[in-house]
Design a protein around this motif. Structure first.
Motif, PDB file in Angstrom:
ATOM      1  N   ARG A  30       9.978 -15.751 -14.844  1.00  0.00           N
ATOM      2  CA  ARG A  30      11.389 -15.482 -15.157  1.00  0.00           C
ATOM      3  C   ARG A  30      12.211 -15.676 -13.887  1.00  0.00           C
ATOM      4  O   ARG A  30      11.784 -15.292 -12.803  1.00  0.00           O
ATOM      5  CB  ARG A  30      11.591 -14.040 -15.624  1.00  0.00           C
ATOM      6  CG  ARG A  30      10.919 -13.697 -16.889  1.00  0.00           C
ATOM      7  CD  ARG A  30      11.164 -12.284 -17.342  1.00  0.00           C
ATOM      8  NE  ARG A  30      11.550 -11.382 -16.259  1.00  0.00           N
ATOM      9  CZ  ARG A  30      12.082 -10.195 -16.439  1.00  0.00           C
ATOM     10  NH1 ARG A  30      12.291  -9.745 -17.650  1.00  0.00           N
ATOM     11  NH2 ARG A  30      12.389  -9.422 -15.431  1.00  0.00           N
ATOM     12  N   TYR A  31      13.395 -16.229 -14.049  1.00  0.00           N
ATOM     13  CA  TYR A  31      14.317 -16.338 -12.931  1.00  0.00           C
ATOM     14  C   TYR A  31      14.969 -14.982 -12.726  1.00  0.00           C
ATOM     15  O   TYR A  31      15.467 -14.366 -13.665  1.00  0.00           O
ATOM     16  CB  TYR A  31      15.377 -17.411 -13.228  1.00  0.00           C
ATOM     17  CG  TYR A  31      16.341 -17.609 -12.096  1.00  0.00           C
ATOM     18  CD1 TYR A  31      15.930 -18.213 -10.919  1.00  0.00           C
ATOM     19  CD2 TYR A  31      17.648 -17.165 -12.198  1.00  0.00           C
ATOM     20  CE1 TYR A  31      16.814 -18.391  -9.869  1.00  0.00           C
ATOM     21  CE2 TYR A  31      18.538 -17.337 -11.156  1.00  0.00           C
ATOM     22  CZ  TYR A  31      18.113 -17.942  -9.990  1.00  0.00           C
ATOM     23  OH  TYR A  31      18.989 -18.108  -8.943  1.00  0.00           O
ATOM     24  N   GLY A  40      12.974 -14.280  -5.777  1.00  0.00           N
ATOM     25  CA  GLY A  40      13.950 -14.693  -6.787  1.00  0.00           C
ATOM     26  C   GLY A  40      13.379 -14.899  -8.177  1.00  0.00           C
ATOM     27  O   GLY A  40      14.092 -15.293  -9.087  1.00  0.00           O
ATOM     28  N   PHE A  41      12.082 -14.647  -8.345  1.00  0.00           N
ATOM     29  CA  PHE A  41      11.434 -14.813  -9.644  1.00  0.00           C
ATOM     30  C   PHE A  41      10.612 -13.562  -9.947  1.00  0.00           C
ATOM     31  O   PHE A  41      10.266 -12.805  -9.055  1.00  0.00           O
ATOM     32  CB  PHE A  41      10.518 -16.038  -9.658  1.00  0.00           C
ATOM     33  CG  PHE A  41      11.243 -17.331  -9.502  1.00  0.00           C
ATOM     34  CD1 PHE A  41      11.727 -18.008 -10.613  1.00  0.00           C
ATOM     35  CD2 PHE A  41      11.465 -17.873  -8.249  1.00  0.00           C
ATOM     36  CE1 PHE A  41      12.416 -19.212 -10.469  1.00  0.00           C
ATOM     37  CE2 PHE A  41      12.140 -19.069  -8.089  1.00  0.00           C
ATOM     38  CZ  PHE A  41      12.615 -19.737  -9.199  1.00  0.00           C
ATOM     39  N   ASP A  70       3.604 -22.895 -15.454  1.00  0.00           N
ATOM     40  CA  ASP A  70       3.943 -21.689 -14.690  1.00  0.00           C
ATOM     41  C   ASP A  70       2.946 -21.393 -13.567  1.00  0.00           C
ATOM     42  O   ASP A  70       3.105 -20.408 -12.839  1.00  0.00           O
ATOM     43  CB  ASP A  70       4.022 -20.474 -15.619  1.00  0.00           C
ATOM     44  CG  ASP A  70       5.227 -20.508 -16.536  1.00  0.00           C
ATOM     45  OD1 ASP A  70       6.234 -21.147 -16.173  1.00  0.00           O
ATOM     46  OD2 ASP A  70       5.178 -19.896 -17.617  1.00  0.00           O
ATOM     47  N   TYR A  73       3.938 -20.470  -9.791  1.00  0.00           N
ATOM     48  CA  TYR A  73       4.408 -19.123  -9.467  1.00  0.00           C
ATOM     49  C   TYR A  73       3.319 -18.291  -8.785  1.00  0.00           C
ATOM     50  O   TYR A  73       3.597 -17.491  -7.901  1.00  0.00           O
ATOM     51  CB  TYR A  73       4.870 -18.436 -10.757  1.00  0.00           C
ATOM     52  CG  TYR A  73       5.197 -16.975 -10.612  1.00  0.00           C
ATOM     53  CD1 TYR A  73       6.430 -16.564 -10.118  1.00  0.00           C
ATOM     54  CD2 TYR A  73       4.278 -15.992 -10.976  1.00  0.00           C
ATOM     55  CE1 TYR A  73       6.728 -15.217  -9.988  1.00  0.00           C
ATOM     56  CE2 TYR A  73       4.576 -14.648 -10.848  1.00  0.00           C
ATOM     57  CZ  TYR A  73       5.803 -14.261 -10.360  1.00  0.00           C
ATOM     58  OH  TYR A  73       6.097 -12.938 -10.217  1.00  0.00           O
TER      59      TYR A  73
END
Length: 99
Positions: A30-31, A40-41, A70, A73
């Motif tokens: 998610r942002y 930031g995520f 993803d 991340y």
């Protein structure tokens, strides 16, 4: 990259998300929010079927997964999901993997 899920965490997801055998739970990027590995995520969770699962872990008949798109991340970390009894919520930890 792997998903490690404790029995208590699996039980929490089962009860909170009304899961039944064969269901899928996605951990996704998610942002916004905060994370110890990606500024930031943050990590989100949703009940949905995979399109291109990069990693899949079955626990008590429920399939937990992360989409291939993803994987960036996690930056070489495995996802460890435990249960925080005091807060009655999942506890997420990221540990560098050996691969």
């Amino acid at each position: 990259m792997q998903i490690h899920l404790t029995g208590q965490a699996a039980e929490w997801f089962h009860n909170e998300m009304f899961l039944k055998k064969g269901d899928y739970v996605r951990f996704y990027v998610r942002y916004g929010g905060s994370s110890p590995i990606q500024q930031g995520f943050s990590l989100g969770v949703n009940k949905e079927e995979p399109i291109d699962a990069g990693v899949l872990e079955e626990k008590d008949g429920i399939n937990y997964f992360i989409e291939s798109r993803d994987a960036w991340y996690f930056d070489g970390h495995d996802l460890y999901v435990d249960y925080n009894e005091k807060l009655d919520e999942p506890l997420y930890e990221y540990k560098k993997n050996n691969g």
